[in-house]
Write a protein that holds these residues in place. Structure first.
Motif, PDB file in Angstrom:
ATOM      1  N   PHE A 183      48.467  27.324  46.601  1.00 61.27           N
ATOM      2  CA  PHE A 183      48.508  28.797  46.696  1.00 61.27           C
ATOM      3  C   PHE A 183      47.199  29.354  46.010  1.00 61.27           C
ATOM      4  CE2 PHE A 183      50.234  26.608  42.580  1.00 61.27           C
ATOM      5  CZ  PHE A 183      49.317  27.445  41.564  1.00 61.27           C
ATOM      6  N   GLU A 184      46.996  30.810  46.507  1.00 58.98           N
ATOM      7  CA  GLU A 184      45.802  31.379  46.015  1.00 58.98           C
ATOM      8  C   GLU A 184      45.924  32.161  44.616  1.00 58.98           C
ATOM      9  OE1 GLU A 184      43.079  31.340  47.518  1.00 58.98           O
ATOM     10  OE2 GLU A 184      43.562  30.801  49.719  1.00 58.98           O
ATOM     11  N   ARG A 185      44.849  32.319  44.025  1.00 62.16           N
ATOM     12  CA  ARG A 185      45.083  32.950  42.404  1.00 62.16           C
ATOM     13  C   ARG A 185      45.739  34.484  42.867  1.00 62.16           C
ATOM     14  NH1 ARG A 185      39.999  34.883  38.833  1.00 62.16           N
ATOM     15  NH2 ARG A 185      41.041  35.845  37.131  1.00 62.16           N
ATOM     16  N   GLY A 186      46.674  34.624  41.910  1.00 58.79           N
ATOM     17  CA  GLY A 186      47.422  36.034  41.979  1.00 58.79           C
ATOM     18  C   GLY A 186      48.638  36.067  43.131  1.00 58.79           C
ATOM     19  N   ALA A 187      49.000  34.737  43.619  1.00 62.10           N
ATOM     20  CA  ALA A 187      49.874  34.633  44.839  1.00 62.10           C
ATOM     21  C   ALA A 187      51.484  35.083  44.206  1.00 62.10           C
ATOM     22  CB  ALA A 187      50.037  33.467  45.344  1.00 62.10           C
ATOM     23  N   ARG A 190      45.149  23.399  45.310  1.00 62.79           N
ATOM     24  CA  ARG A 190      45.489  22.942  46.686  1.00 62.79           C
ATOM     25  C   ARG A 190      46.738  22.164  46.579  1.00 62.79           C
ATOM     26  NH1 ARG A 190      41.396  18.869  48.225  1.00 62.79           N
ATOM     27  NH2 ARG A 190      41.646  18.275  46.006  1.00 62.79           N
ATOM     28  N   GLY A 191      47.524  22.308  47.752  1.00 64.80           N
ATOM     29  CA  GLY A 191      48.572  21.545  47.591  1.00 64.80           C
ATOM     30  C   GLY A 191      48.524  20.083  48.277  1.00 64.80           C
ATOM     31  N   GLU A 243      57.334  24.750  47.990  1.00 69.11           N
ATOM     32  CA  GLU A 243      56.310  25.234  48.950  1.00 69.11           C
ATOM     33  C   GLU A 243      54.745  25.256  48.272  1.00 69.11           C
ATOM     34  OE1 GLU A 243      55.944  28.953  52.103  1.00 69.11           O
ATOM     35  OE2 GLU A 243      57.624  28.747  50.893  1.00 69.11           O
ATOM     36  N   ALA A 244      54.831  25.713  47.026  1.00 69.32           N
ATOM     37  CA  ALA A 244      53.897  25.896  46.460  1.00 69.32           C
ATOM     38  C   ALA A 244      53.110  24.495  46.203  1.00 69.32           C
ATOM     39  CB  ALA A 244      53.748  26.595  44.904  1.00 69.32           C
ATOM     40  N   ILE A 279      47.178  24.193  57.168  1.00 70.73           N
ATOM     41  CA  ILE A 279      48.146  24.784  56.390  1.00 70.73           C
ATOM     42  C   ILE A 279      47.791  26.183  55.898  1.00 70.73           C
ATOM     43  CG2 ILE A 279      49.092  22.495  55.537  1.00 70.73           C
ATOM     44  CD1 ILE A 279      46.924  24.598  53.171  1.00 70.73           C
ATOM     45  N   ARG A 280      48.586  26.928  55.327  1.00 71.41           N
ATOM     46  CA  ARG A 280      48.245  28.282  54.772  1.00 71.41           C
ATOM     47  C   ARG A 280      48.799  28.211  53.173  1.00 71.41           C
ATOM     48  NH1 ARG A 280      48.684  33.971  57.780  1.00 71.41           N
ATOM     49  NH2 ARG A 280      47.278  32.733  58.932  1.00 71.41           N
TER      50      ARG A 280
END
Length: 462
Positions: free
Chosen positions: A208-212, A221-222, A202-203, A257-258
């Protein structure tokens, strides 16, 4: 520095040898072919600056070769035709079709050299190699190539099927290039779905965002976001887990996407190309692959046939790989012995193009021969129970020595094919068993090197 690369097609050994020697003295790199069909594969595989061809050839006339390749839509290097039977009408016709020169034998050799030099002075590498040739020269490959411009950049998604190693990613990259109508370089993001760890999938796909999560010290960015404005190529898409399939389907449909740990959606627009060597339709029935995702990714399906079903591409690909190895090693390209060409055509290629590339690369690196023999490429073949005698005469050998070497090589090949059975081998060669034994003795093909049981059985029955 290696000079301009020219292709000579001449079936007269005296004329051919004379031309090769002169061109090499003038600094040219020369590939000499005796027949039109072998030359055709070489022309499509190499970046020749000029093709010099005799008109009258045993398999296909030189002018017919030119017209055939022209009608097939290939972009060709400059052609020069030479003949002892020229007519003004024929010469005019061929010049109108684009042939650069049409010369009559005997000709002025210094003038011919000067003509070739003028044609090669402004030659740029790969000017005649087209995308339509990159998939192969077989009918199956050309049919695929003709479909690409019609779907590239137009189909919302393309599914490429075929066995492992058939060149699915090559086709995907061709679709990507054909979809690009601007000068801006568009991203091509290739993902091997089977190599992505499930815990990181998934990542990797959505970013992912910083600290996810622990260790996420910066934003990433994926794959889907990296492909924005370009092409996302999902190789081995059948390896995706069911939960990831559901998330991926939603992102493809909504084009958003999120990232993990994110609060807002990110828009992303890309062409989707998927590939698999699995039967997705059967997987859908077995509920191993989502039906809705299956119909979403196979708007257009392109099937790449295995190499064993398109033997015309084997020699063409082998020539390309040999040429690439020669450039990489900065040495003259090796050539393929006729028996090697036969083995290449007959072999089933379970590993497809990937296996062919591996065997050719190994042979070019390891073999001391300028001419690659069957044993150079198939030495590790499980079917090979008899080691071939690798001694082979050089290019300056007398004709009788070369003929003897070819006869020995062919007998050894047939003995291997029939697993050492003398009667079957003799029947295939259309000679008597006694004659075969005599030839084996003359060529020092020792019975001890053959499968012992087969040889003993023949002696007892004989």
């Amino acid at each position: 520095m290696i000079g301009p690369h020219i292709c000579l097609i001449e079936d007269d050994p005296i004329m051919g040898e004379s031309l090769v020697e002169r061109f090499q003295l003038e600094g040219f790199k020369v590939d000499w072919h005796f027949g039109a069909y072998a030359a055709r594969a070489a022309i499509l595989a190499n970046d020749y600056a000029v093709v010099l061809s005799d008109v009258r050839l045993a398999d296909l006339d030189g002018d017919a070769l030119y017209m055939q390749m022209l009608q097939d839509g290939h972009s060709l290097p400059p052609f020069i035709l030479m003949t002892a039977y020229a007519t003004v009408e024929r010469a005019v016709d061929m010049l109108k079709l684009g042939v650069r020169d049409y010369i009559t034998k005997p000709f002025d050799l210094p003038r011919l050299v000067q003509t070739i030099r003028e044609l090669t002075v402004n030659h740029e590498v790969n000017t005649h190699l087209s995308d339509e040739n990159i998939l192969g020269v077989s009918t199956a490959a050309q049919e695929l190539a003709q479909l690409v411009p019609r779907i590239a950049g137009r189909a919302s998604s393309v599914l490429i099927t075929g066995e492992s190693g058939v060149g699915k990613e090559v086709l995907a990259r061709l679709i990507h290039r054909k979809a690009d109508s601007t000068s801006i370089e568009r991203p091509f993001v290739a993902v091997n779905c089977g190599a992505v760890a499930p815990t990181l999938a998934e990542a990797e796909f959505f970013g992912f965002e910083r600290g996810a999560f622990t260790g996420a010290d910066k934003q990433k960015r994926g794959y889907l976001e990296q492909a924005n404005g370009g092409t996302l190529f999902l190789d081995e898409v059948g390896e995706l887990s069911l939960p990831l399939q559901a998330t991926l389907l939603r992102s493809i449909q909504e084009k958003r996407i999120r990232r993990l740990g994110g609060e807002q959606d990110v828009a992303t627009q890309f062409d989707l190309v998927c590939a698999t060597n699995r039967d997705l339709e059967s997987m859908v029935k077995e509920r191993l692959f989502r039906e809705d995702l299956y119909y979403r990714i196979n708007v257009v399906t392109l099937h790449v046939k295995p190499l064993r079903e398109r033997p015309e591409d084997v020699y063409w690909l082998a020539q390309r790989f040999i040429s690439a190895m020669a450039q990489r090693l900065n040495e003259p390209p090796k050539s393929l012995h006729p028996l090697t060409q036969l083995r290449l055509q007959e072999y089933s290629w379970p590993g497809n193009i990937r296996e062919l590339h591996n065997r050719i690369e190994h042979a070019c690196l390891v073999s001391p021969n300028a001419v690659l023999l069957p044993n150079d490429i198939f030495a590790s073949d499980w079917q090979r129970t008899v080691p071939l005698n690798t001694a082979f005469p050089g290019e300056d050998a007398a004709l009788n020595i070369y003929q003897d070497a070819c006869e020995r090589l062919y007998i050894e090949e047939m003995l291997i094919r029939f697993q050492g059975h003398i009667t079957e081998t003799a029947n295939a060669l259309k000679i008597s068993r006694k004659n075969l034994w005599e030839k084996m003795k003359r060529h020092n093909i020792e019975a001890a090197r053959l499968p012992k049981q087969s040889v003993q059985d023949e002696r007892v029955s004989g």
